[in-house]
Write an enzyme that holds these catalytic residues in place. Structure first.
Site, PDB file in Angstrom:
ATOM      1  N   ARG A 108      27.749 -10.192  -8.222  1.00 37.63           N
ATOM      2  CA  ARG A 108      29.026 -10.591  -8.524  1.00 37.63           C
ATOM      3  C   ARG A 108      29.354 -10.811  -9.846  1.00 37.63           C
ATOM      4  O   ARG A 108      28.514 -11.585 -10.263  1.00 37.63           O
ATOM      5  CB  ARG A 108      29.402 -11.933  -7.632  1.00 37.63           C
ATOM      6  CG  ARG A 108      29.688 -11.638  -6.227  1.00 37.63           C
ATOM      7  CD  ARG A 108      29.983 -12.845  -5.531  1.00 37.63           C
ATOM      8  NE  ARG A 108      30.305 -12.785  -4.460  1.00 37.63           N
ATOM      9  CZ  ARG A 108      31.567 -13.230  -3.827  1.00 37.63           C
ATOM     10  NH1 ARG A 108      32.203 -14.112  -4.835  1.00 37.63           N
ATOM     11  NH2 ARG A 108      32.018 -13.094  -2.812  1.00 37.63           N
ATOM     12  N   SER A 177      18.842 -15.113  -8.669  1.00 36.87           N
ATOM     13  CA  SER A 177      18.214 -15.777  -7.556  1.00 36.87           C
ATOM     14  C   SER A 177      16.707 -15.241  -7.496  1.00 36.87           C
ATOM     15  O   SER A 177      16.560 -14.540  -6.393  1.00 36.87           O
ATOM     16  CB  SER A 177      19.222 -15.572  -6.410  1.00 36.87           C
ATOM     17  OG  SER A 177      20.453 -16.067  -6.730  1.00 36.87           O
ATOM     18  N   ASP A 230      20.407 -19.362  -7.304  1.00 38.19           N
ATOM     19  CA  ASP A 230      21.510 -19.534  -6.453  1.00 38.19           C
ATOM     20  C   ASP A 230      21.701 -20.877  -5.628  1.00 38.19           C
ATOM     21  O   ASP A 230      22.636 -21.364  -5.268  1.00 38.19           O
ATOM     22  CB  ASP A 230      21.542 -18.410  -5.534  1.00 38.19           C
ATOM     23  CG  ASP A 230      20.497 -17.869  -4.724  1.00 38.19           C
ATOM     24  OD1 ASP A 230      19.387 -18.591  -4.861  1.00 38.19           O
ATOM     25  OD2 ASP A 230      20.521 -17.086  -4.099  1.00 38.19           O
TER      26      ASP A 230
HETATM   27  C1  BGC Z   1      14.198 -16.296  -4.490  1.00 39.14           C
HETATM   28  C2  BGC Z   1      14.925 -17.487  -4.705  1.00 39.14           C
HETATM   29  C3  BGC Z   1      16.269 -17.528  -4.181  1.00 39.14           C
HETATM   30  C4  BGC Z   1      16.316 -17.174  -2.600  1.00 39.14           C
HETATM   31  C5  BGC Z   1      17.851 -16.981  -2.128  1.00 39.14           C
HETATM   32  C6  BGC Z   1      14.297 -15.890  -2.669  1.00 39.14           C
HETATM   33  O1  BGC Z   1      13.758 -14.566  -2.469  1.00 39.14           O
HETATM   34  O2  BGC Z   1      12.777 -16.431  -4.668  1.00 39.14           O
HETATM   35  O3  BGC Z   1      15.006 -17.737  -5.962  1.00 39.14           O
HETATM   36  O4  BGC Z   1      16.894 -18.637  -4.369  1.00 39.14           O
HETATM   37  O5  BGC Z   1      15.604 -15.743  -2.384  1.00 39.14           O
HETATM   38  O6  BGC Z   1      18.412 -15.813  -2.649  1.00 39.14           O
END
Ligand code: BGC
Length: 505
Positions: A108, A177, A230
């Protein structure tokens, strides 16, 4: 004549016997198959069981790992990453900020015009772009060029209601994320990819530098002011509206949690203690590991065949990317060993990840007497059908997988509350006592985001009920889980504002 009649009668009787024998054999086979299917289900259920005493062991194991991860770098599989976010949004933020949210198959871009405590969010706009699958496993430059190009065209469409200040660079909060070792609020190197991304060149690189370089190639004059996970974005987005938000959890394709920790409870933090006295810790709980986690051979096989074997053990038990595939694997075993779908194994049942978590949520929610929704999913996804009792068994498999996941998430949340002393009524530290006396801060709010939580009612129900059981009714009343939909994008824009290069101006 008589002889022929006798012969015919004998042939007829033999045929009847043969048919009867065939029927009996078929029934015996069916019975054996059914018993085998029941046994497979039972074995799987036993392996997934989450009685309270076991969940309490998981809670305690998580707390131990949290301490170990905070004590020193590499002290635990739980990374407990410093986010460098030590001042969360207050509501005073002003100006135009952008955010880019990359964390799954979609990303996004968004912009917000902030107007301080009174005006809050004057205006916001966003666009969602799906990432071509090839780019998720392609080259580093291609991925960042694609993202920067989309961002540049979004910036070019900035219109009425958005006011960049003259002479100032636009600023961006970058929600990325994946596990990143942050080196400051605006830099961090990728530790590894998760959730189906696999671009080896990016690992070890500073993702902000990569994005800045790609933006420069697009002639986009914009500065990344904050790099956030995130979970951290969601926490910041929640905090903007509610100062009781202490924890954020993502339950989507992947899963993770972050929380506000006292800076003096982070031995591995070597810098000056932040003025606020606290720092947000990105736990990367997807990688949590404990011998108390209820695992089955199905989980071991899923892990061994995944893109990241040995990693993200907790995530593979609880997140949206995997739940559907766990169910598929159990059904495949039942098809192979107990002819659940008849003598021929439906070929689609062999395709990894073809059964998605929304499918299992739909089957799980089916309350029709003849399980119509289950029939529909089997037809659409596996191009097959099953008897009513088999369909009931399939719902049972979905239930087992979802219940285990939700109970483990509840244990995870309770573990965090325990670490920060919010798991008992009596545990009140000075800071909290002050805010309680000032009539604030009575609750502990967990900001939650992600499709698994939002779109899977039975999962949510298991999660809430288990949290209440683990915490006890009195404490549970002080804890609120709040859906903070798409909070991470806005949260990143807010953190770009609270870490703006122009703040001292
Ligand atoms: C990632 C995290 C992320 C989570 C949710 C995981 O696979 O390692 O960094 O916050 O997914 O998106």
């Amino acid at each position: 004549m008589r002889r022929t009649g006798v012969a015919l009668a004998i042939v007829g009787a033999a045929a009847t016997c043969a048919v009867a024998a065939h029927l009996v054999a078929k029934r015996v086979r069916q019975r054996a198959n059914w018993s085998r299917a029941v046994a497979i289900l039972q074995e799987f259920k036993d392996g997934c069981a989450t009685p309270l005493h076991r969940l309490r062991q998981v809670v305690d194991a998580l707390v131990v790992e949290m301490h170990a991860g905070l004590a020193l770098e590499g002290g635990s599989k739980l990374k407990m990453i410093l986010s460098y976010v030590d001042n969360l949004p207050t509501g005073e933020e002003c100006g135009l900020y952008y955010a880019l949210d990359l964390g799954g198959t979609n990303f996004r871009v968004l912009r917000v015009q902030l107007a301080g405590r009174e005006g809050r969010i004057l205006q916001q706009e966003y666009e969602e772009v799906s990432i071509p699958e090839a780019l998720m496993v392609g080259s580093n430059e291609e991925l960042f060029d694609f993202i920067a190009a989309e961002l540049a065209s979004f910036v070019a469409s900035e219109g009425e209601g958005f006011h960049p200040l003259p002479g100032r660079q636009r600023e961006l909060g970058f929600t990325f994320s994946f596990p990143v070792k942050q080196t400051s609020i605006d830099s961090g190197t990728l530790l590894k990819w998760t959730k189906g991304f696999a671009i080896s060149e990016t690992v070890g690189k500073d993702v902000v530098e990569e994005l800045q370089a790609a933006m420069a190639r697009q002639n986009l004059d914009m500065r990344v002011s904050a790099l956030v996970n995130d979970t951290v974005g969601t926490l910041a987005g929640g905090r903007y509206w509610n100062e009781d938000v202490m924890v954020a959890v993502i339950l989507g394709t992947g899963s993770n949690a972050c929380y506000v920790e006292r800076a003096d409870a982070i031995p591995k933090w070597r810098g000056v203690l932040p003025k606020s006295g606290s720092m947000v810790i990105n736990m990367e709980w997807g990688n949590f590991w404990s011998s108390h986690l209820p695992r089955t051979p199905v989980d071991d096989a899923l892990d061994a065949e995944s893109l990241n074997p040995g990693d993200q053990g907790f995530e593979k038990l609880i997140s949206g990317m995997y739940l559907g595939d766990i169910v598929r694997r159990v059904l495949l075993k039942m098809a192979q060993e107990a002819a659940l779908f008849g003598d021929v194994i439906p070929s689609n049942l062999l395709i990894p990840f073809i059964l998605r978590t929304p499918d299992i949520s739909a089957m799980h929610a089916d309350e029709s007497a003849d399980l119509k929704e289950v029939t529909r999913v089997l037809k659409v996804v596996f191009k097959t059908q099953a008897s009513l009792r088999s369909r009931k068994m399939i719902v049972d498999v979905c239930d087992t997988v979802a219940e285990r996941a939700a109970c483990l998430v509840a244990a995870g949340i309770v573990g965090i509350l325990k670490k920060i002393g919010r798991d008992t009524v009596g545990n009140v530290d000075m800071a909290r006592l002050k805010s309680i006396l000032a009539g604030k801060g009575r609750k502990t709010v967990v900001a939650m985001d992600g499709g698994l939580y939002e779109h899977y009612p039975k999962f949510r129900e298991y999660l809430h009920n288990t949290a209440v059981e683990l915490l006890g009714k009195e404490v549970a009343e002080q804890v609120v889980v709040e859906l903070s939909k798409d909070g991470s994008g806005i949260g990143a824009a807010l953190l770009a504002a609270s870490h703006s290069q122009y703040l001292s101006d």
